[in-house]
Design a protein around this motif. Structure first.
Motif, short mmCIF file in Angstrom:
data_model
loop_
_atom_site.label_atom_id
_atom_site.label_comp_id
_atom_site.label_asym_id
_atom_site.label_seq_id
_atom_site.Cartn_x
_atom_site.Cartn_y
_atom_site.Cartn_z
N VAL A 114 0.86 -1.18 0.00
CA VAL A 114 0.00 0.00 0.00
C VAL A 114 0.90 1.23 0.00
CG1 VAL A 114 -1.82 1.23 1.24
CG2 VAL A 114 -1.72 -1.27 1.34
N ARG A 115 0.69 2.10 -0.98
CA ARG A 115 1.45 3.34 -1.07
C ARG A 115 0.52 4.51 -0.79
NH1 ARG A 115 4.26 3.95 -6.51
NH2 ARG A 115 2.13 4.39 -7.13
N ILE A 116 0.87 5.30 0.22
CA ILE A 116 0.05 6.44 0.63
C ILE A 116 0.85 7.71 0.32
CG2 ILE A 116 -1.22 7.49 2.54
CD1 ILE A 116 -0.90 4.68 3.96
N PRO A 117 0.32 8.57 -0.53
CA PRO A 117 1.08 9.78 -0.90
C PRO A 117 1.20 10.76 0.27
CG PRO A 117 -1.04 9.72 -2.05
CD PRO A 117 -0.94 8.46 -1.25
N ALA A 118 2.24 11.56 0.23
CA ALA A 118 2.48 12.57 1.26
C ALA A 118 1.25 13.43 1.48
CB ALA A 118 3.67 13.44 0.86
N GLY A 119 0.88 13.62 2.72
CA GLY A 119 -0.24 14.47 3.08
C GLY A 119 -1.60 13.82 2.98
N PHE A 120 -1.67 12.60 2.46
CA PHE A 120 -2.96 11.93 2.25
C PHE A 120 -3.56 11.49 3.58
CE2 PHE A 120 -5.97 8.69 1.00
CZ PHE A 120 -6.55 9.24 -0.14
N LYS A 121 -4.85 11.74 3.75
CA LYS A 121 -5.59 11.35 4.96
C LYS A 121 -6.52 10.19 4.63
CE LYS A 121 -5.64 15.97 6.95
NZ LYS A 121 -6.49 17.07 7.45
N ILE A 122 -6.44 9.15 5.44
CA ILE A 122 -7.35 8.01 5.31
C ILE A 122 -8.38 8.18 6.41
CG2 ILE A 122 -7.53 5.50 5.39
CD1 ILE A 122 -4.48 5.53 4.61
N MET A 123 -9.58 8.51 6.02
CA MET A 123 -10.63 8.86 6.98
C MET A 123 -11.11 7.62 7.75
SD MET A 123 -10.35 11.98 6.57
CE MET A 123 -11.60 12.65 7.63
N PRO A 124 -11.81 7.84 8.88
CA PRO A 124 -12.23 6.71 9.73
C PRO A 124 -13.02 5.64 8.97
CG PRO A 124 -12.53 8.77 10.90
CD PRO A 124 -12.18 9.13 9.48
N HIS A 125 -12.62 4.39 9.27
CA HIS A 125 -13.24 3.22 8.64
C HIS A 125 -12.84 2.00 9.45
CE1 HIS A 125 -9.16 3.18 7.08
NE2 HIS A 125 -9.33 1.87 6.83
N TRP A 126 -13.36 0.85 9.07
CA TRP A 126 -12.94 -0.42 9.68
C TRP A 126 -13.00 -1.52 8.65
CZ3 TRP A 126 -16.82 -4.18 10.03
CH2 TRP A 126 -18.14 -3.72 10.04
N HIS A 127 -12.33 -2.63 8.96
CA HIS A 127 -12.29 -3.78 8.06
C HIS A 127 -12.95 -4.97 8.75
CE1 HIS A 127 -9.48 -1.53 5.62
NE2 HIS A 127 -8.79 -1.27 6.71
N GLY A 128 -13.54 -5.84 7.98
CA GLY A 128 -14.20 -7.02 8.52
C GLY A 128 -13.23 -8.13 8.90
N GLU A 129 -11.97 -7.98 8.58
CA GLU A 129 -10.97 -9.00 8.85
C GLU A 129 -9.78 -8.39 9.60
OE1 GLU A 129 -9.91 -6.86 5.22
OE2 GLU A 129 -11.78 -7.80 5.81
N THR A 130 -9.09 -9.21 10.38
CA THR A 130 -7.86 -8.78 11.04
C THR A 130 -6.78 -8.59 9.98
OG1 THR A 130 -8.42 -9.89 13.10
CG2 THR A 130 -6.08 -9.47 12.70
N ARG A 131 -6.00 -7.54 10.15
CA ARG A 131 -4.92 -7.25 9.21
C ARG A 131 -3.61 -7.07 9.97
NH1 ARG A 131 -6.75 -3.83 4.21
NH2 ARG A 131 -8.70 -4.88 3.77
N MET A 132 -2.53 -7.43 9.32
CA MET A 132 -1.19 -7.23 9.87
C MET A 132 -0.39 -6.44 8.85
SD MET A 132 -0.75 -11.09 11.27
CE MET A 132 -1.74 -11.73 9.90
N ALA A 133 0.39 -5.48 9.34
CA ALA A 133 1.14 -4.64 8.41
C ALA A 133 2.52 -4.31 8.96
CB ALA A 133 0.38 -3.36 8.13
N VAL A 134 3.44 -4.10 8.03
CA VAL A 134 4.79 -3.63 8.34
C VAL A 134 4.98 -2.33 7.57
CG1 VAL A 134 7.25 -4.12 8.11
CG2 VAL A 134 5.66 -5.96 8.67
#
Length: 145
Positions: free
Chosen positions: A59-79
Protein backbone atom coordinates in the motif's frame (compact mmCIF):
# COMPACT_ATOMS: atom_id res chain seq x y z
CA UNK A 1 -4.83 -1.26 8.71
CA UNK A 2 -4.63 -0.22 5.85
CA UNK A 3 -5.82 1.78 7.26
CA UNK A 4 -3.89 -0.32 6.57
CA UNK A 5 -5.93 0.52 6.22
CA UNK A 6 -6.28 2.35 3.46
CA UNK A 7 -5.55 -0.58 1.34
CA UNK A 8 -9.08 -1.70 0.98
CA UNK A 9 -10.39 1.70 -0.01
CA UNK A 10 -9.54 0.63 -3.53
CA UNK A 11 -10.58 -2.47 -5.40
CA UNK A 12 -7.19 -3.96 -6.25
CA UNK A 13 -6.75 -6.64 -8.86
CA UNK A 14 -5.59 -10.14 -8.20
CA UNK A 15 -2.01 -11.28 -8.16
CA UNK A 16 -1.07 -13.85 -10.79
CA UNK A 17 -1.75 -17.50 -10.01
CA UNK A 18 1.25 -19.26 -8.53
CA UNK A 19 2.09 -22.96 -8.74
CA UNK A 20 2.36 -24.51 -5.28
CA UNK A 21 5.92 -25.72 -5.93
CA UNK A 22 7.21 -22.54 -7.58
CA UNK A 23 9.45 -19.91 -6.03
CA UNK A 24 8.01 -16.45 -6.52
CA UNK A 25 10.30 -13.44 -6.63
CA UNK A 26 9.26 -9.90 -7.48
CA UNK A 27 11.77 -7.09 -7.79
CA UNK A 28 10.73 -3.64 -6.51
CA UNK A 29 10.70 -2.15 -10.00
CA UNK A 30 8.21 -4.83 -11.06
CA UNK A 31 5.62 -3.89 -8.42
CA UNK A 32 2.89 -1.76 -9.97
CA UNK A 33 0.44 0.12 -7.77
CA UNK A 34 -3.15 0.54 -8.91
CA UNK A 35 -5.14 3.64 -8.08
CA UNK A 36 -5.67 7.21 -9.22
CA UNK A 37 -2.84 9.74 -9.02
CA UNK A 38 -2.70 11.49 -5.65
CA UNK A 39 -4.59 8.70 -3.88
CA UNK A 40 -3.71 5.44 -2.15
CA UNK A 41 -2.16 2.89 -4.50
CA UNK A 42 -2.36 -0.86 -3.93
CA UNK A 43 -0.29 -3.67 -5.44
CA UNK A 44 -1.53 -7.19 -4.72
CA UNK A 45 1.56 -9.41 -4.44
CA UNK A 46 -0.13 -12.67 -3.45
CA UNK A 47 -3.66 -14.02 -3.38
CA UNK A 48 -6.86 -12.15 -4.08
CA UNK A 49 -8.41 -9.83 -1.46
CA UNK A 50 -11.83 -10.46 -3.01
CA UNK A 51 -11.68 -14.22 -2.36
CA UNK A 52 -11.29 -16.52 0.64
CA UNK A 53 -7.66 -17.11 1.54
CA UNK A 54 -4.45 -15.33 2.43
CA UNK A 55 -3.50 -12.22 0.50
CA UNK A 56 -0.52 -9.88 0.66
CA UNK A 57 -0.46 -6.36 -0.68
CA UNK A 58 1.71 -3.27 -0.77
CA UNK A 59 0.00 0.00 0.00
CA UNK A 60 1.45 3.34 -1.07
CA UNK A 61 0.05 6.44 0.63
CA UNK A 62 1.08 9.78 -0.90
CA UNK A 63 2.48 12.57 1.26
CA UNK A 64 -0.24 14.47 3.08
CA UNK A 65 -2.96 11.93 2.25
CA UNK A 66 -5.59 11.35 4.96
CA UNK A 67 -7.35 8.01 5.31
CA UNK A 68 -10.63 8.86 6.98
CA UNK A 69 -12.23 6.71 9.73
CA UNK A 70 -13.24 3.22 8.64
CA UNK A 71 -12.94 -0.42 9.68
CA UNK A 72 -12.29 -3.78 8.06
CA UNK A 73 -14.20 -7.02 8.52
CA UNK A 74 -10.97 -9.00 8.85
CA UNK A 75 -7.86 -8.78 11.04
CA UNK A 76 -4.92 -7.25 9.21
CA UNK A 77 -1.19 -7.23 9.87
CA UNK A 78 1.14 -4.64 8.41
CA UNK A 79 4.79 -3.63 8.34
CA UNK A 80 5.83 -0.06 7.57
CA UNK A 81 8.42 -0.36 4.80
CA UNK A 82 9.15 3.32 4.28
CA UNK A 83 8.04 6.69 5.59
CA UNK A 84 6.38 7.40 8.93
CA UNK A 85 2.82 6.09 9.20
CA UNK A 86 0.52 8.04 11.53
CA UNK A 87 -2.28 5.86 12.88
CA UNK A 88 -5.03 6.12 15.50
CA UNK A 89 -8.14 4.24 16.57
CA UNK A 90 -11.60 5.76 16.74
CA UNK A 91 -14.64 6.78 14.74
CA UNK A 92 -13.73 10.46 14.55
CA UNK A 93 -10.67 12.16 13.06
CA UNK A 94 -8.43 13.50 15.85
CA UNK A 95 -4.78 14.11 14.97
CA UNK A 96 -3.92 14.44 18.67
CA UNK A 97 -4.44 10.66 18.96
CA UNK A 98 -1.94 9.77 16.22
CA UNK A 99 1.03 7.62 17.04
CA UNK A 100 3.97 7.73 14.63
CA UNK A 101 5.17 4.38 13.26
CA UNK A 102 8.58 4.57 11.54
CA UNK A 103 9.94 2.05 9.02
CA UNK A 104 10.15 -1.44 10.47
CA UNK A 105 7.08 -0.99 12.68
CA UNK A 106 4.66 -3.92 12.84
CA UNK A 107 0.93 -3.41 13.47
CA UNK A 108 -1.90 -5.87 14.04
CA UNK A 109 -5.31 -4.39 13.40
CA UNK A 110 -8.16 -6.53 14.80
CA UNK A 111 -11.32 -6.91 12.71
CA UNK A 112 -13.98 -4.24 13.14
CA UNK A 113 -11.73 -1.74 14.97
CA UNK A 114 -12.37 1.80 13.71
CA UNK A 115 -9.24 3.65 12.70
CA UNK A 116 -7.80 6.40 10.55
CA UNK A 117 -4.32 7.26 9.30
CA UNK A 118 -2.15 9.76 7.50
CA UNK A 119 1.11 10.04 5.58
CA UNK A 120 1.86 13.30 7.36
CA UNK A 121 5.59 13.78 6.69
CA UNK A 122 5.96 12.15 3.27
CA UNK A 123 5.01 9.09 1.26
CA UNK A 124 4.43 5.88 3.23
CA UNK A 125 4.65 2.32 1.94
CA UNK A 126 3.13 -0.53 3.97
CA UNK A 127 3.04 -4.25 3.36
CA UNK A 128 -0.19 -5.78 4.65
CA UNK A 129 -1.48 -9.31 4.90
CA UNK A 130 -4.83 -10.77 5.85
CA UNK A 131 -7.31 -13.51 5.05
CA UNK A 132 -10.00 -12.57 2.56
CA UNK A 133 -12.47 -11.79 1.46
CA UNK A 134 -11.53 -8.26 2.42
CA UNK A 135 -14.03 -5.56 3.35
CA UNK A 136 -13.83 -1.89 4.25
CA UNK A 137 -16.64 0.00 5.91
CA UNK A 138 -16.34 3.79 5.79
CA UNK A 139 -17.68 5.57 8.85
CA UNK A 140 -20.23 8.19 7.89
CA UNK A 141 -19.67 11.23 10.12
CA UNK A 142 -23.45 11.43 10.61
CA UNK A 143 -23.62 7.81 11.88
CA UNK A 144 -20.67 7.46 14.22
CA UNK A 145 -20.81 4.45 16.50
Amino acid sequence: MIGLAAAALLAPGSAPAVAQDAVVATLPQDIHFEGPAGAVGVAVLYGDPKKAGVFLERVRIPAGFKIMPHWHGETRMAVVLSGTFYYANGDQWDESKFKAYPPGSFLIEPAKISHYAMAKDGEVVLQATSIGPSSTIKIDPANRR
